[in-house]
Design a protein around this motif. Sequence first.
Motif, PDB file in Angstrom:
ATOM      1  N   ILE A   1      77.379 -29.835  12.747  1.00 23.57           N
ATOM      2  CA  ILE A   1      78.407 -29.567  13.762  1.00 23.57           C
ATOM      3  C   ILE A   1      77.794 -29.734  15.145  1.00 23.57           C
ATOM      4  O   ILE A   1      76.715 -29.218  15.423  1.00 23.57           O
ATOM      5  N   ILE A   2      78.498 -30.461  16.010  1.00 29.08           N
ATOM      6  CA  ILE A   2      78.149 -30.542  17.433  1.00 29.08           C
ATOM      7  C   ILE A   2      79.314 -29.886  18.174  1.00 29.08           C
ATOM      8  O   ILE A   2      80.450 -30.357  18.083  1.00 29.08           O
ATOM      9  N   CYS A   3      79.015 -28.780  18.867  1.00 28.05           N
ATOM     10  CA  CYS A   3      80.110 -28.047  19.500  1.00 28.05           C
ATOM     11  C   CYS A   3      79.694 -27.504  20.858  1.00 28.05           C
ATOM     12  O   CYS A   3      78.518 -27.464  21.196  1.00 28.05           O
ATOM     13  N   PHE A   4      80.698 -27.072  21.608  1.00 25.60           N
ATOM     14  CA  PHE A   4      80.454 -26.433  22.894  1.00 25.60           C
ATOM     15  C   PHE A   4      79.827 -25.063  22.636  1.00 25.60           C
ATOM     16  O   PHE A   4      80.067 -24.436  21.604  1.00 25.60           O
ATOM     17  N   ASP A   5      79.036 -24.593  23.593  1.00 28.00           N
ATOM     18  CA  ASP A   5      78.278 -23.345  23.442  1.00 28.00           C
ATOM     19  C   ASP A   5      79.119 -22.169  22.955  1.00 28.00           C
ATOM     20  O   ASP A   5      78.697 -21.418  22.080  1.00 28.00           O
ATOM     21  N   GLU A   6      80.314 -22.020  23.525  1.00 26.25           N
ATOM     22  CA  GLU A   6      81.092 -20.821  23.206  1.00 26.25           C
ATOM     23  C   GLU A   6      81.610 -20.797  21.769  1.00 26.25           C
ATOM     24  O   GLU A   6      82.050 -19.759  21.279  1.00 26.25           O
ATOM     25  N   PHE A   7      81.516 -21.933  21.062  1.00 29.25           N
ATOM     26  CA  PHE A   7      82.001 -21.983  19.684  1.00 29.25           C
ATOM     27  C   PHE A   7      80.880 -21.927  18.649  1.00 29.25           C
ATOM     28  O   PHE A   7      81.147 -21.896  17.449  1.00 29.25           O
ATOM     29  N   VAL A   8      79.622 -21.885  19.088  1.00 28.74           N
ATOM     30  CA  VAL A   8      78.498 -21.804  18.146  1.00 28.74           C
ATOM     31  C   VAL A   8      78.669 -20.627  17.180  1.00 28.74           C
ATOM     32  O   VAL A   8      78.522 -20.793  15.961  1.00 28.74           O
ATOM     33  N   PRO A   9      79.026 -19.413  17.665  1.00 22.95           N
ATOM     34  CA  PRO A   9      79.164 -18.287  16.728  1.00 22.95           C
ATOM     35  C   PRO A   9      80.222 -18.521  15.646  1.00 22.95           C
ATOM     36  O   PRO A   9      80.100 -18.019  14.539  1.00 22.95           O
ATOM     37  N   LEU A  10      81.244 -19.292  15.960  1.00 24.25           N
ATOM     38  CA  LEU A  10      82.296 -19.601  14.996  1.00 24.25           C
ATOM     39  C   LEU A  10      81.719 -20.313  13.765  1.00 24.25           C
ATOM     40  O   LEU A  10      82.157 -20.087  12.645  1.00 24.25           O
ATOM     41  N   PHE A  11      80.718 -21.162  13.994  1.00 24.66           N
ATOM     42  CA  PHE A  11      80.155 -21.957  12.909  1.00 24.66           C
ATOM     43  C   PHE A  11      78.914 -21.331  12.278  1.00 24.66           C
ATOM     44  O   PHE A  11      78.431 -21.820  11.272  1.00 24.66           O
TER      45      PHE A  11
ATOM     46  N   CYS B   1      84.779 -32.979  21.331  1.00 24.72           N
ATOM     47  CA  CYS B   1      84.722 -33.992  22.384  1.00 24.72           C
ATOM     48  C   CYS B   1      85.327 -33.432  23.665  1.00 24.72           C
ATOM     49  O   CYS B   1      86.408 -32.848  23.628  1.00 24.72           O
ATOM     50  N   PRO B   2      84.644 -33.615  24.806  1.00 27.64           N
ATOM     51  CA  PRO B   2      85.229 -33.153  26.072  1.00 27.64           C
ATOM     52  C   PRO B   2      86.429 -34.013  26.445  1.00 27.64           C
ATOM     53  O   PRO B   2      86.580 -35.129  25.957  1.00 27.64           O
ATOM     54  N   ASP B   3      87.276 -33.466  27.328  1.00 27.20           N
ATOM     55  CA  ASP B   3      88.381 -34.289  27.814  1.00 27.20           C
ATOM     56  C   ASP B   3      87.798 -35.422  28.652  1.00 27.20           C
ATOM     57  O   ASP B   3      86.641 -35.374  29.071  1.00 27.20           O
ATOM     58  N   ALA B   4      88.576 -36.451  28.871  1.00 29.78           N
ATOM     59  CA  ALA B   4      88.072 -37.677  29.486  1.00 29.78           C
ATOM     60  C   ALA B   4      88.077 -37.660  31.009  1.00 29.78           C
ATOM     61  O   ALA B   4      87.889 -38.696  31.641  1.00 29.78           O
TER      62      ALA B   4
ATOM     63  N   ALA C   1      83.147 -26.303  29.860  1.00 30.46           N
ATOM     64  CA  ALA C   1      83.505 -26.648  31.241  1.00 30.46           C
ATOM     65  C   ALA C   1      82.382 -27.371  31.990  1.00 30.46           C
ATOM     66  O   ALA C   1      82.573 -27.797  33.123  1.00 30.46           O
ATOM     67  N   ASP C   2      81.206 -27.530  31.376  1.00 34.34           N
ATOM     68  CA  ASP C   2      80.051 -28.101  32.073  1.00 34.34           C
ATOM     69  C   ASP C   2      79.706 -29.484  31.516  1.00 34.34           C
ATOM     70  O   ASP C   2      78.858 -29.644  30.649  1.00 34.34           O
ATOM     71  N   LYS C   3      80.382 -30.492  32.050  1.00 32.42           N
ATOM     72  CA  LYS C   3      80.198 -31.850  31.532  1.00 32.42           C
ATOM     73  C   LYS C   3      78.824 -32.425  31.861  1.00 32.42           C
ATOM     74  O   LYS C   3      78.292 -33.229  31.100  1.00 32.42           O
ATOM     75  N   ALA C   4      78.228 -32.010  32.959  1.00 33.34           N
ATOM     76  CA  ALA C   4      76.879 -32.493  33.285  1.00 33.34           C
ATOM     77  C   ALA C   4      75.895 -32.015  32.216  1.00 33.34           C
ATOM     78  O   ALA C   4      75.031 -32.775  31.763  1.00 33.34           O
ATOM     79  N   GLU C   5      76.049 -30.776  31.784  1.00 37.28           N
ATOM     80  CA  GLU C   5      75.202 -30.226  30.717  1.00 37.28           C
ATOM     81  C   GLU C   5      75.451 -30.982  29.405  1.00 37.28           C
ATOM     82  O   GLU C   5      74.522 -31.320  28.675  1.00 37.28           O
ATOM     83  N   GLN C   6      76.703 -31.260  29.105  1.00 36.96           N
ATOM     84  CA  GLN C   6      77.047 -32.006  27.882  1.00 36.96           C
ATOM     85  C   GLN C   6      76.418 -33.393  27.902  1.00 36.96           C
ATOM     86  O   GLN C   6      75.884 -33.856  26.882  1.00 36.96           O
ATOM     87  N   ALA C   7      76.454 -34.052  29.054  1.00 35.85           N
ATOM     88  CA  ALA C   7      75.873 -35.396  29.170  1.00 35.85           C
ATOM     89  C   ALA C   7      74.370 -35.355  28.897  1.00 35.85           C
ATOM     90  O   ALA C   7      73.821 -36.289  28.297  1.00 35.85           O
ATOM     91  N   ARG C   8      73.711 -34.268  29.305  1.00 35.14           N
ATOM     92  CA  ARG C   8      72.264 -34.144  29.064  1.00 35.14           C
ATOM     93  C   ARG C   8      71.939 -33.922  27.589  1.00 35.14           C
ATOM     94  O   ARG C   8      70.848 -34.242  27.142  1.00 35.14           O
ATOM     95  N   HIS C   9      72.860 -33.361  26.821  1.00 35.06           N
ATOM     96  CA  HIS C   9      72.572 -32.970  25.436  1.00 35.06           C
ATOM     97  C   HIS C   9      73.124 -33.900  24.366  1.00 35.06           C
ATOM     98  O   HIS C   9      72.745 -33.774  23.201  1.00 35.06           O
ATOM     99  N   ILE C  10      74.008 -34.824  24.724  1.00 44.68           N
ATOM    100  CA  ILE C  10      74.734 -35.572  23.697  1.00 44.68           C
ATOM    101  C   ILE C  10      73.822 -36.373  22.769  1.00 44.68           C
ATOM    102  O   ILE C  10      73.965 -36.320  21.547  1.00 44.68           O
ATOM    103  N   PHE C  11      72.860 -37.114  23.308  1.00 44.32           N
ATOM    104  CA  PHE C  11      72.014 -37.927  22.430  1.00 44.32           C
ATOM    105  C   PHE C  11      71.080 -37.070  21.586  1.00 44.32           C
ATOM    106  O   PHE C  11      70.881 -37.341  20.401  1.00 44.32           O
ATOM    107  N   ASP C  12      70.516 -36.007  22.178  1.00 48.78           N
ATOM    108  CA  ASP C  12      69.659 -35.104  21.403  1.00 48.78           C
ATOM    109  C   ASP C  12      70.454 -34.463  20.265  1.00 48.78           C
ATOM    110  O   ASP C  12      69.944 -34.313  19.153  1.00 48.78           O
ATOM    111  N   ALA C  13      71.686 -34.086  20.548  1.00 53.21           N
ATOM    112  CA  ALA C  13      72.521 -33.468  19.514  1.00 53.21           C
ATOM    113  C   ALA C  13      72.755 -34.447  18.366  1.00 53.21           C
ATOM    114  O   ALA C  13      72.608 -34.095  17.193  1.00 53.21           O
TER     115      ALA C  13
ATOM    116  N   GLY D   1      76.598 -27.678  25.270  1.00 51.61           N
ATOM    117  CA  GLY D   1      76.697 -27.034  26.572  1.00 51.61           C
ATOM    118  C   GLY D   1      78.072 -26.400  26.656  1.00 51.61           C
ATOM    119  O   GLY D   1      78.899 -26.591  25.767  1.00 51.61           O
ATOM    120  N   PRO D   2      78.328 -25.629  27.703  1.00 47.23           N
ATOM    121  CA  PRO D   2      79.641 -24.996  27.852  1.00 47.23           C
ATOM    122  C   PRO D   2      80.755 -26.048  27.950  1.00 47.23           C
ATOM    123  O   PRO D   2      80.545 -27.139  28.480  1.00 47.23           O
TER     124      PRO D   2
END
Length: 129
Positions: free
Chosen positions: A50-60, A104-107, A76-88, A73-74
Amino acid sequence: TRLMGAGEKPRAPGMKYRHYAPKAPVTVVAGEPSKSAGYILDHAAPEDGIICFDEFVPLFTKRHEMRPVMNLGPSADKAEQARHIFDALRSFDHTAVKAIWAQCPDAAGIGLAIANRLNKAAGFHIIEV
């Protein structure tokens, strides 16, 4: 990564090189974050990554089975998501996961670039919720 053959021309910008895709097939779930998380929870097998936003990690990770989860990443924080996508995406290549589900974040703004990277890694296997 495959280089273009002699005399072969890319059909569109960005097609000169094959985009990175993990070994396991990826399904991207797009839509409002709580809805996409719920969809993944209902449809992913216990052994799926699973690749998910931070706030949903506990759900999984709260159930008895400990799913392999990578956070983007959170929501709401697309810059953080961009930094983590390939590592994830790459993190699952050294695991036995048979499938990967990704929120997937909104576009809007940089979210479009993140969504494009995810969608290419998924071979455009996208579910809208």
